[in-house]
Design an enzyme around this catalytic site. Structure first.
Site, PDB file in Angstrom:
ATOM      1  N   ASP A   1     -27.937 -20.904  99.211  1.00 48.20           N
ATOM      2  CA  ASP A   1     -26.696 -21.718  99.090  1.00 48.20           C
ATOM      3  C   ASP A   1     -26.783 -23.220  98.356  1.00 48.20           C
ATOM      4  OD1 ASP A   1     -24.461 -20.170  99.963  1.00 48.20           O
ATOM      5  OD2 ASP A   1     -25.631 -19.918 101.784  1.00 48.20           O
TER       6      ASP A   1
ATOM      7  N   CYS B   1     -35.770 -21.006 104.227  1.00 51.68           N
ATOM      8  CA  CYS B   1     -35.588 -19.835 104.576  1.00 51.68           C
ATOM      9  C   CYS B   1     -34.762 -19.153 103.676  1.00 51.68           C
ATOM     10  CB  CYS B   1     -34.833 -19.493 106.029  1.00 51.68           C
ATOM     11  SG  CYS B   1     -33.376 -20.489 105.900  1.00 51.68           S
TER      12      CYS B   1
ATOM     13  N   GLU C   1     -28.022 -26.641 103.398  1.00 52.97           N
ATOM     14  CA  GLU C   1     -27.838 -25.772 102.488  1.00 52.97           C
ATOM     15  C   GLU C   1     -26.563 -26.270 101.726  1.00 52.97           C
ATOM     16  OE1 GLU C   1     -26.985 -21.841 103.989  1.00 52.97           O
ATOM     17  OE2 GLU C   1     -26.184 -22.512 105.798  1.00 52.97           O
TER      18      GLU C   1
ATOM     19  N   ARG D   1     -23.479 -17.862  93.607  1.00 48.56           N
ATOM     20  CA  ARG D   1     -24.856 -17.382  93.805  1.00 48.56           C
ATOM     21  C   ARG D   1     -24.801 -15.696  93.680  1.00 48.56           C
ATOM     22  NH1 ARG D   1     -25.892 -17.777 100.592  1.00 48.56           N
ATOM     23  NH2 ARG D   1     -27.060 -15.755 100.280  1.00 48.56           N
TER      24      ARG D   1
ATOM     25  N   HIS E   1     -25.347 -11.520  99.031  1.00 45.49           N
ATOM     26  CA  HIS E   1     -25.625 -10.970 100.458  1.00 45.49           C
ATOM     27  C   HIS E   1     -26.069  -9.355 100.569  1.00 45.49           C
ATOM     28  CE1 HIS E   1     -26.615 -11.765 104.279  1.00 45.49           C
ATOM     29  NE2 HIS E   1     -25.569 -10.836 104.927  1.00 45.49           N
TER      30      HIS E   1
END
Ligand code: PEP
Ligand code: MG
Length: 597
Positions: free
Chosen positions: A472, A519, A448, A482, A208
């Site tokens: 994800d 996205c 996801e 991730r 993130h």
């Protein structure tokens, strides 16, 4: 390796000459910058004892006063929320903490000590409040002993707030921040202080913090293992966010090379600027939806500067960053309304809070496996009041009819149905209260989680659209965290299982007559544009910095070619074969595009 470093340092000491060293990490956010290192160590705050000059005494006292005010505002917010959620009696402890902050004797004592001893505020605050604590801990009264913990909380909050000011004042205009880890809140704090770039030891391209660095256009290299032991505060470095490289003590020659590379990169960006006002249309006239992912209202001006686009993903958890408590309905409404207004006449897909994983977390929830835990829609569905507050705020902001709602981390049909039930109830409540909103507001689901991908047809039948979240989806399909740099090499967005799953999701949604967007970061990977278009994807929503590049590819290809490439890719079962094939095909149509491995 250790020995080599040791030797280098030894040589350096003897000759006083600095030796150039190169470190490798993950290219997390593009750009090349030159600057000085500032070490950021938020997680182990140290209280430094410092002597201050007579002229700086007032300054130190002002810092202390500001920290009190800031701490009081924070505590009042927490107190109100606690009162709403779990009643007044539980909120009393915060009132007690506010009373400590406002204790006139304590305030006077600390100010006098700063003046008399000429020591810095954080040091005196720690010294004086610790004294109180020890008195309380030695009391025979159990209640008194327990209250010592509240005093500890107040002390830490005050020190944190004093240090916050100190930290901000330390950023010079050529600062590159280096840290072991980085939270999204840290990244936002940095961006508001105009730092040049960030380097960390942990984190991968879709962590993130990396996404935020890209959104805020801060060049970043993450996952540079061991770098914190080799580089010191104020060292001179070059950060190359395009290649994931850090160069310590660059020589004249290296600097010259990197200045040339920086110019080259800026030239490429300027070439793309020419596409700004042109539509995303293929050579054979298929117009493709192209929009941006954002998390902060500040990013919208940048999107406008990149041309006219809507927002395909607004990560609403941006409103929670840096907050101790969940903002009220009114505060959320103001944030969402500002986004909808600034985006109008284009539309915005607002995702409900995706709390958990490596994003904003509730510090009371401790989990062994946060990515498999209390995250996304699971948090929203756990408290109808919490979910309803956000939905009311979104609905109230929807009067211009340019908002859709998106649900994150859906893993079953039941979650979709329950979310819809709560949405319908919220709409009914607003109607009864005569509060206007878009009654035809659309709702979509993020795909996801693999179970949601397999249920794509059934889920599509329940909602208006799907949006594939590959960041994800890749981690859950391949069982690869991730954000873990140790296994970054097996986090493969172009893995055949990922591409086949995406193809399946698009086909299933189309059978149900629904549109599908993407996205996740794969949407901005140049190698993926051809196959995604060929699979029939309806919309790309990408990091705003990538808009021109994706547009350039779309404008250079035909749908016919895209379909051919997509069919071929579905036959391949080895990631490297897929990558090589896609590179070849892409270079045929856009020869000058830079591709990152
Ligand atoms: C995704 O998972 O691909 C996505 C877009 O959501 P986030 O990165 O916010 O988890
Ligand atoms: Mg996600």
């Amino acid at each position: 390796m250790l020995f080599a470093n040791f030797l280098k340092k030894d040589l350096m000491n003897n000759s006083n000459e600095k030796i150039e060293e190169v470190f490798k990490g993950i290219a997390a956010s593009p750009g090349i910058v030159f600057g000085e290192v500032y070490f950021f160590t938020k997680h182990t705050p140290r209280i430094e004892e410092k002597n201050i000059s007579s002229q700086n005494i007032e300054n130190e006292i002002t810092k202390f006063e500001h920290a009190i005010k800031r701490s009081e505002v924070e505590l009042l917010k927490i107190q109100t929320l606690t009162e709403q959620k779990i009643g007044k009696s539980n909120a009393n402890i915060f009132e007690a903490q506010i009373l400590i902050l406002n204790d006139a004797i304590l305030f006077k004592t600390i100010c006098e000590l700063i003046k008399r001893t000429k020591k810095n505020a954080e040091y005196i605050v720690n010294l004086e409040i610790t004294k109180y604590q020890q008195l309380m801990l030695s009391s025979a009264d159990e209640y008194m002993r327990e209250r010592a913990h509240d005093v500890e909380d107040v002390k830490n909050r005050l020190i944190r707030n004093i240090q916050q000011e100190k930290l901000i004042s330390r950023f010079k205009n050529n600062t590159i921040v280096m840290s072991e880890t980085l939270t999204p809140a840290d990244t936002v704090l940095f961006s508001r202080n105009n730092i040049l770039g960030v380097v960390t030891e942990t984190g991968g391209t879709t962590s993130h913090a990396a996404l935020i660095a890209r959104s805020l256009r801060i060049p970043a290299v993450l996952g540079a293992k061991g770098i914190c032991n080799s580089i010191k505060n104020s060292d001179e470095i070059i950060l190359d966010g395009n290649r994931g490289v850090i160069i310590l003590n660059p020589t004249k020659e290296t600097k010259k090379n990197y200045h040339a590379r920086q110019k080259e990169f800026e030239k490429f960006e300027r070439r793309l600027e020419k596409l700004r006002d042109l539509p995303a249309v293929t050579l054979d006239d298929f117009e493709i939806g192209l929009s941006s992912n954002i998390e902060f209202v500040e990013e919208i001006d940048y999107i406008h500067s990149q041309g006219s686009h809507g927002i395909g993903l607004y990560r609403s958890e941006g409103v929670l960053i840096g907050q101790d408590i969940i903002p009220s309905e009114e505060e959320q409404f103001n944030a969402y309304k500002a986004i909808a207004d600034k985006t109008f006449p284009f539309s915005v897909i607002m995702r409900t809070f995706d709390i958990g994983g490596d994003k904003v977390v509730d510090e009371h929830v401790k989990e062994e496996n946060p990515f498999l835990g209390f995250r996304g829609v699971r948090v929203s569905l756990a408290s109808e009041k919490f979910f309803t507050t956000q939905l009311r705020a979104i609905l109230r902001a929807s009067t211009r009819k340019n908002i859709s709602i998106l649900l994150p981390m859906i893993s079953s049909l039941e979650e979709v149905r329950e979310s819809k039930r709560i949405l319908e109830k919220t709409k009914d409540d607003l109607k009864n209260e005569n509060i206007p909103f878009d009654e035809k507001i659309k709702i979509g689901v993020m795909i996801e989680v693999p179970s949601a991908a397999l249920l794509a047809r059934e889920i599509s039948a329940e909602v208006d659209f799907l949006s594939i979240g590959t960041n994800d989806l890749v981690q859950y399909l391949l069982a690869v965290d991730r954000g873990n740099e140790n296994i970054g090499n097996i986090y493969q967005e172009l893995h055949p299982a990922v591409l086949r799953t995406i193809h399946f999701v698009i086909s299933e949604a189309h059978k149900a007559g629904k549109k599908v967007g993407i996205c996740g970061e794969l949407g901005a990977n140049p190698l993926a544009t051809l196959p995604l278009l060929g699979f029939g994807l309806d919309e790309f929503s990408v990091n705003p910095a990538m808009l021109p590049e994706v547009k350039k590819i779309i404008r250079s290809i035909t749908m016919q070619d895209a379909k051919r490439v997509a069919l071929k890719v579905l036959e391949l079962s080895d990631t490297n074969d897929i990558k090589n094939y896609l590179k070849e095909e892409l270079h045929k149509v856009v020869p000058d595009i830079p591709i990152n491995d």
